[in-house]
Write an enzyme that holds these catalytic residues in place. Structure first.
Site, short mmCIF file in Angstrom:
data_model
loop_
_atom_site.label_atom_id
_atom_site.label_comp_id
_atom_site.label_asym_id
_atom_site.label_seq_id
_atom_site.Cartn_x
_atom_site.Cartn_y
_atom_site.Cartn_z
N CYS A 103 45.19 42.25 37.19
CA CYS A 103 46.24 41.57 37.68
C CYS A 103 46.63 40.26 37.10
O CYS A 103 45.69 39.96 36.43
CB CYS A 103 45.63 41.41 39.13
SG CYS A 103 46.71 40.59 40.42
N PHE A 129 46.60 57.74 46.11
CA PHE A 129 46.59 56.40 45.62
C PHE A 129 46.25 56.24 44.05
O PHE A 129 45.09 56.92 43.69
CB PHE A 129 45.49 55.42 46.51
CG PHE A 129 46.42 54.73 47.52
CD1 PHE A 129 46.83 55.46 48.66
CD2 PHE A 129 46.50 53.38 47.60
CE1 PHE A 129 47.61 55.03 49.64
CE2 PHE A 129 46.99 52.81 48.67
CZ PHE A 129 47.65 53.53 49.67
N GLU A 144 53.13 49.10 45.38
CA GLU A 144 52.70 47.77 46.15
C GLU A 144 52.42 46.72 45.22
O GLU A 144 51.44 46.76 44.31
CB GLU A 144 51.38 48.13 47.04
CG GLU A 144 51.83 49.31 47.86
CD GLU A 144 50.48 49.51 48.93
OE1 GLU A 144 49.49 49.04 48.61
OE2 GLU A 144 50.50 50.13 50.07
N CYS A 153 45.75 33.95 43.59
CA CYS A 153 45.51 34.72 45.09
C CYS A 153 44.16 34.76 44.82
O CYS A 153 43.06 35.27 44.27
CB CYS A 153 46.14 36.07 44.47
SG CYS A 153 45.66 37.09 46.19
N CYS A 171 42.02 38.35 47.88
CA CYS A 171 42.36 39.87 47.59
C CYS A 171 40.73 40.51 47.85
O CYS A 171 39.99 39.83 47.86
CB CYS A 171 42.33 40.00 46.04
SG CYS A 171 42.62 41.87 45.66
N ASP A 172 41.10 41.62 48.64
CA ASP A 172 40.02 42.48 49.03
C ASP A 172 39.67 43.69 48.25
O ASP A 172 39.13 44.59 48.78
CB ASP A 172 40.16 42.98 50.60
CG ASP A 172 41.41 43.49 51.02
OD1 ASP A 172 42.01 43.89 49.86
OD2 ASP A 172 41.61 43.83 52.32
N THR A 173 40.35 43.72 47.16
CA THR A 173 40.21 44.97 46.40
C THR A 173 39.32 44.89 44.93
O THR A 173 39.61 43.75 44.25
CB THR A 173 41.84 45.48 46.02
OG1 THR A 173 42.36 45.62 47.46
CG2 THR A 173 41.68 46.91 45.25
N HIS A 198 43.61 51.94 57.53
CA HIS A 198 42.31 52.59 56.87
C HIS A 198 41.26 52.41 57.14
O HIS A 198 40.31 52.89 57.11
CB HIS A 198 43.01 52.96 55.32
CG HIS A 198 43.06 51.43 54.86
ND1 HIS A 198 44.32 50.54 54.86
CD2 HIS A 198 42.59 50.79 53.69
CE1 HIS A 198 44.25 49.56 54.55
NE2 HIS A 198 43.30 49.69 53.63
#
Length: 214
Positions: free
Chosen positions: A31, A25, A116, A46, A49-51, A208
């Site tokens: 973003c 990855f 992605e 957005c 988002c969890d990142t 994951h």
């Protein structure tokens, strides 16, 4: 051009059609739908988002001077073996940085490339596997590819129109409500019910997280 990368790591792809596949990855910083700062989440396009894609301080992160330098590090993370090399370019929004030079450099080192993206920027078809995850409130420019992954529920998503977009796979993924376990469970049940009612769609889980992987 140089590339700003939050982190890079060897793991298993956790989502979508390639779930369970060994992958490097490469998470780019930045973003175009959210700054990544909690103070801005409530006004972002957005908001779920969890990142963490802010900065270059993650494992393997940093600024890479050119495509050859970045491809070399990705290759070293993969390790020995030339067969079935697989890299996932993600973010944030990777298409803010991914260019032809990087695609060519990764292909020259034997990688199959997946991306992605939120679909607000065009993705070159020279990328081997295009996964688009549309976000309500944004304009999805990239309406073709290999995998459409719609996070659910998402108020304002025109999923009926998306069924006619040119994707080989239509996936529905329950929204991770982060610290709210009850909300996450409700989202899972809503996604299951949706897929049972609409057979063109398949359920995608974030395996994951279930497995405790990065």
């Amino acid at each position: 051009m140089s590339y700003a990368v939050k982190e890079m790591f060897l793991t298993l792809q956790g989502e979508g059609v390639h779930a369970g596949r060994r992958a490097v990855f490469c998470r780019f910083t930045g973003c175009n739908l959210w700054s990544g700062l909690e103070k801005d989440r409530g006004t972002a396009v957005c908001q779920f988002c969890d990142t963490d894609f802010v900065g270059m301080d993650g494992d393997g992160g940093g600024r890479f001077k050119d495509s050859a330098a970045l491809a070399a590090v990705i290759s070293s993370i993969w390790g020995e073996g030339e067969d079935d090399r697989f890299v996932v370019l993600t973010g944030g929004e990777p298409m803010l940085q991914v260019d032809d030079a990087l695609i060519d450099a990764l292909h020259s080192t034997g990688f199959e490339i997946a991306i992605e993206s939120n679909g607000t920027l065009a993705v070159p078809r020279s990328i081997d596997w295009i996964c688009i995850s549309p976000k309500a409130g944004s304009e999805t420019i990239q309406r073709s590819g290999d995998e459409l992954k719609l996070v659910w529920p998402q108020s304002g998503s025109d999923w009926e129109a998306m069924q006619d977009w040119d994707f080989a796979n239509h996936l529905l993924q329950p929204m991770d409500a982060r610290a709210d376990d009850a909300a996450s469970e409700a989202n899972l049940q809503a996604a299951i019910a949706f897929v049972q009612a609409h057979p063109k769609w398949r359920l995608s889980l974030q395996t994951h997280k279930i497995l405790g992987l990065a």
